[in-house]
Design a protein around this motif. Sequence first.
Motif, PDB file in Angstrom:
ATOM      1  N   VAL A  65       0.547  -1.074   0.148  1.00 39.35           N
ATOM      2  CA  VAL A  65      -0.134   0.132  -0.511  1.00 39.35           C
ATOM      3  C   VAL A  65       1.021   1.266   0.218  1.00 39.35           C
ATOM      4  O   VAL A  65       2.193   1.221  -0.320  1.00 39.35           O
ATOM      5  N   LYS A 129      -8.359  -8.496  -0.620  1.00 39.44           N
ATOM      6  CA  LYS A 129      -8.988  -6.894  -0.840  1.00 39.44           C
ATOM      7  C   LYS A 129     -10.143  -6.665  -0.014  1.00 39.44           C
ATOM      8  O   LYS A 129     -10.286  -5.747   0.408  1.00 39.44           O
ATOM      9  N   LEU A 138      -6.660  -1.642   5.555  1.00 42.05           N
ATOM     10  CA  LEU A 138      -5.407  -1.128   4.336  1.00 42.05           C
ATOM     11  C   LEU A 138      -7.162  -0.732   2.800  1.00 42.05           C
ATOM     12  O   LEU A 138      -7.816  -1.401   3.103  1.00 42.05           O
ATOM     13  N   ASP A 140      -6.715   0.471  -0.871  1.00 44.71           N
ATOM     14  CA  ASP A 140      -6.317   0.458  -1.773  1.00 44.71           C
ATOM     15  C   ASP A 140      -5.091  -0.754  -1.286  1.00 44.71           C
ATOM     16  O   ASP A 140      -3.731  -0.324  -2.721  1.00 44.71           O
ATOM     17  N   PRO A 141      -5.144  -2.194  -1.223  1.00 47.18           N
ATOM     18  CA  PRO A 141      -4.001  -2.650  -1.263  1.00 47.18           C
ATOM     19  C   PRO A 141      -4.034  -3.156  -2.607  1.00 47.18           C
ATOM     20  O   PRO A 141      -4.478  -3.279  -3.150  1.00 47.18           O
TER      21      PRO A 141
END
Length: 268
Positions: A65, A129, A138, A140-141
């Motif tokens: 990320v 995700k 997290l 937008d990993p």
Amino acid sequence: MIISKLKNNLKIISFIIVSVFLSSCVGKKEIVYFQNAKNFETIVDTDTFRAKLKIGDIVSIYVSVMTATTPEGTIIDPATPFNLVRKGGSGSANFVDYLIDVDGNIDFPVLGKVKLVGLTIEEAKNLFKEKFAQGELLTDPVIIMRVLNFRVTISGEVRSPGVYPITGERVSIIEALGMAGDLTIKGRRDNVMVIRDFNGTKTITHIDLTTKEVFNSPVYYLTQNDIVYVEPNNSAVSSASGDTRIGTIISITSFILTTALIFVTRRN
């Protein structure tokens, strides 16, 4: 009378020798690939095959990320807890790999048990995700994942039988046989066997490399741990079953009869 019988015996032996020779020869139809493919023919690949994760697969998973920097200049990587590192004896460090257990799960940091069996790599990435988003862990990993033990076994009548590692996500049977040096002249091309195991269930599929229909076969693309076996053709089987000895016997018999014929002819 004797001469006539000897001549007949010689004819019979000659016929047998020619028959054995012809039966041991390999014809063009037995060794040429894709024989029914027409000139300038277009074959559209409609196969959307993607290998699925299996029990016993070893996968590498790396989560990335965007990092942040504190006012003091310290770089914060929110993905660090999800990328476990294993230190080596020489001080080197490698990311931990994950084994899919008998229940189809891996034990992933923070998330715990994650079921991956039966998913494609892309489906597994999307699953991670979703879990990161649901737990607001997290934003937008980027998930990088690959199977580390993707290999296929090529055996039988090929030039270099063995176990071959695959670096991509899929490999065709033509590519795999190419890695093994292709089939020998004694390999049967119209009945290649593919043994596939999925979580303890084995399936056996035969594939004909001499026709263009091979491209539509469900095993044209191989999965991890597939076994490809090329059986010997009639020529190889005949040689192994004693045709050499038969040929020797025929030669000796022919020599004796020929000698006898010459002897009888000279006496007459």
